[in-house]
Design an enzyme around this catalytic site. Structure first.
Site, PDB file in Angstrom:
ATOM      1  N   GLU A 105      -2.819 -11.734 -10.952  1.00 56.65           N
ATOM      2  CA  GLU A 105      -3.241 -10.775  -9.941  1.00 56.65           C
ATOM      3  C   GLU A 105      -4.628 -10.221 -10.199  1.00 56.65           C
ATOM      4  OE1 GLU A 105      -1.361  -6.880  -7.626  1.00 56.65           O
ATOM      5  OE2 GLU A 105      -0.487  -7.571  -9.515  1.00 56.65           O
TER       6      GLU A 105
ATOM      7  N   GLY B  32       0.798  -1.215   0.000  1.00 58.09           N
ATOM      8  CA  GLY B  32       0.000   0.000   0.000  1.00 58.09           C
ATOM      9  C   GLY B  32       0.827   1.260   0.000  1.00 58.09           C
ATOM     10  N   SER B  33       2.087   1.164  -0.430  1.00 54.19           N
ATOM     11  CA  SER B  33       2.986   2.322  -0.414  1.00 54.19           C
ATOM     12  C   SER B  33       2.897   3.147  -1.688  1.00 54.19           C
ATOM     13  CB  SER B  33       4.430   1.853  -0.209  1.00 54.19           C
ATOM     14  OG  SER B  33       4.832   1.003  -1.272  1.00 54.19           O
ATOM     15  N   GLY B  34       2.207   2.630  -2.709  1.00 50.24           N
ATOM     16  CA  GLY B  34       2.116   3.341  -3.971  1.00 50.24           C
ATOM     17  C   GLY B  34       3.276   3.090  -4.899  1.00 50.24           C
ATOM     18  N   LEU B  35       4.105   2.099  -4.582  1.00 48.90           N
ATOM     19  CA  LEU B  35       5.273   1.785  -5.395  1.00 48.90           C
ATOM     20  C   LEU B  35       5.086   0.493  -6.194  1.00 48.90           C
ATOM     21  CD1 LEU B  35       8.153   2.615  -2.880  1.00 48.90           C
ATOM     22  CD2 LEU B  35       7.076   4.120  -4.563  1.00 48.90           C
ATOM     23  N   GLY B  36       3.859  -0.014  -6.220  1.00 50.04           N
ATOM     24  CA  GLY B  36       3.590  -1.233  -6.973  1.00 50.04           C
ATOM     25  C   GLY B  36       4.104  -2.490  -6.310  1.00 50.04           C
TER      26      GLY B  36
ATOM     27  N   SER C 188       2.683  -5.035  -4.583  1.00 45.58           N
ATOM     28  CA  SER C 188       1.985  -6.313  -4.796  1.00 45.58           C
ATOM     29  C   SER C 188       2.298  -6.891  -6.164  1.00 45.58           C
ATOM     30  CB  SER C 188       0.472  -6.122  -4.640  1.00 45.58           C
ATOM     31  OG  SER C 188       0.141  -5.771  -3.314  1.00 45.58           O
TER      32      SER C 188
ATOM     33  N   ASP D  39       2.328  -1.898 -13.344  1.00 47.63           N
ATOM     34  CA  ASP D  39       3.265  -2.346 -12.311  1.00 47.63           C
ATOM     35  C   ASP D  39       3.977  -3.639 -12.673  1.00 47.63           C
ATOM     36  OD1 ASP D  39       2.396  -0.151 -10.949  1.00 47.63           O
ATOM     37  OD2 ASP D  39       1.125  -1.255  -9.548  1.00 47.63           O
TER      38      ASP D  39
END
Length: 371
Positions: free
Chosen positions: A172, A134-138, A140, A184
């Site tokens: 995913e 959930g950091s916004g860096l992709g 998952s 991502d």
């Protein structure tokens, strides 16, 4: 939440022993980089990309997801996932039940066994990453690519970067039903600065950009990456964006058109090394992005801008869907320290980083009994 099996004890040499004296036969490791979404974010999400086509500019950084697969002879599939807070073992099977425990690992395993006709074999898989989910860096999607890359290396599967990215996307988004776009997976597999095109029928074209070294150095000198201290789920925000497009919300659609155009404009600014134009496009992209869904910004995020701008930041944007995670701030390099010092008054932290060239990769290790 899974509980760690106290009967199994990890050794620093890479072996594991329990009452049955499990022997590690081969070890496979992989890593995949996380990314910053510089411009065009959201235009890779259906139905917008299907109706209008999407454009994304992103770049990978030296934060990674990691995976290790260890062949064992205990007749079990063992999952040790720090990011999923799971440690559990399962009897050998051609399909693992998808539940709330380590669904990314199980999803990759199920698809690999199904698509390539792999006979189940016992192994232990371990995963972790450098940034919180959930950091916004992709994180998952990069993790799915990383896990898949480990299986590719282990089983010698015939998958290149495009095939790996596409399969990771299908696992995913379709198999597991997790909301999100397409950028991502391709960013993690290819690595570096990429200008991506998203067309109908999930067609993706990745255009690697050859950026001069001095431009990358100047961009790193001009950028501050700040973690708000709050992770968030991107699903609700992405679902709202989809709803706006499907319902014909013209205000939101026009904003996404401008966001897509910003990828074109920023690519040109980046290739020329025009940091002033880069900052301006980044800031305008953030203003347009906030029109896509109400939850994209909030008082916590706005406080970061209220502190950073007076200290010398030129513009900024949340990386990823929004709502929290990391914020990219463009600054005048001579005032970078002022901005960093001002941000220390808030609850988050500044994350040092560098841009990277390589994408996901894996390698094998053959341990011996000798230590």
């Amino acid at each position: 939440t899974c509980k760690r099996n106290k009967d199994v004890q990890g050794l620093s040499c890479g072996f594991e022993v329990n009452q049955n004296k499990i022997r590690i036969q081969m070890i496979v490791r992989s890593k995949a980089p996380l990314r910053l979404g510089l411009a065009g974010g959201g235009s890779d999400v259906s139905p917008y990309s299907d109706l209008y086509g999407g454009l994304i500019l992103n770049a990978t950084i030296n934060l990674y997801t990691y995976c290790t697969i260890e062949e064992t002879d205990d007749g079990m599939i063992t999952i040790d996932s720090e990011d999923a807070h799971c440690y559990n073992s399962y009897p050998l099977a051609s399909r693992l039940n998808i539940d709330n425990e380590a669904c990314l690992i199980k999803g990759v395993y199920n698809r690999v066994v199904k698509d390539f006709g792999i006979a189940p074999r016992s192994f232990k898989i371990t995963t972790y990453n450098d940034a919180p989910a959930g950091s916004g860096l992709g994180t998952s999607s990069a993790m799915v690519v990383c896990i898949l890359k480990a299986f590719i290396e282990w089983l010698s599967l015939p998958l290149g970067d495009y095939e790996t990215s596409r399969l990771a996307y299908e696992i995913e988004r379709k198999d597991l039903g997790l909301s999100g776009g397409k950028q991502d997976q391709y960013a993690a597999a290819f690595g570096g600065f990429n200008y991506m095109e998203f067309l109908q029928n999930d067609l993706v074209i990745v255009n690697p950009l050859k950026i001069k070294r001095w431009i990358i150095d100047e961009l790193e000198a001009s950028m501050v990456l700040y973690f708000t201290g709050a992770s968030r789920s991107s699903a609700a925000i992405i679902d709202q964006q989809r709803k706006n497009t499907s319902s014909g919300n013209q205000k939101a659609i026009d904003a996404m058109h401008r966001i897509k155009q910003s990828a074109i404009d920023m690519k040109l600014a980046l290739l020329k090394g025009d940091m002033q134009a880069f900052a301006k496009i980044l800031g305008q992209g953030w203003e347009d992005k906030k029109k896509m869904a109400e939850a994209i910004s909030n008082p916590m995020i706005q406080e970061v801008f209220d502190v950073a701008i007076p200290a010398g930041a030129l513009a900024g944007k949340v990386s990823g869907a929004g709502g929290g995670g990391f914020i990219m701030l463009m600054v005048e390099p001579t005032r970078k320290k002022e901005v960093i010092n001002a941000l220390k008054e808030l609850d988050g932290f500044v994350m040092p980083f560098q841009f990277t060239e390589g994408g996901a990769h894996g390698w094998k290790i053959y341990p011996t009994d000798k230590i």
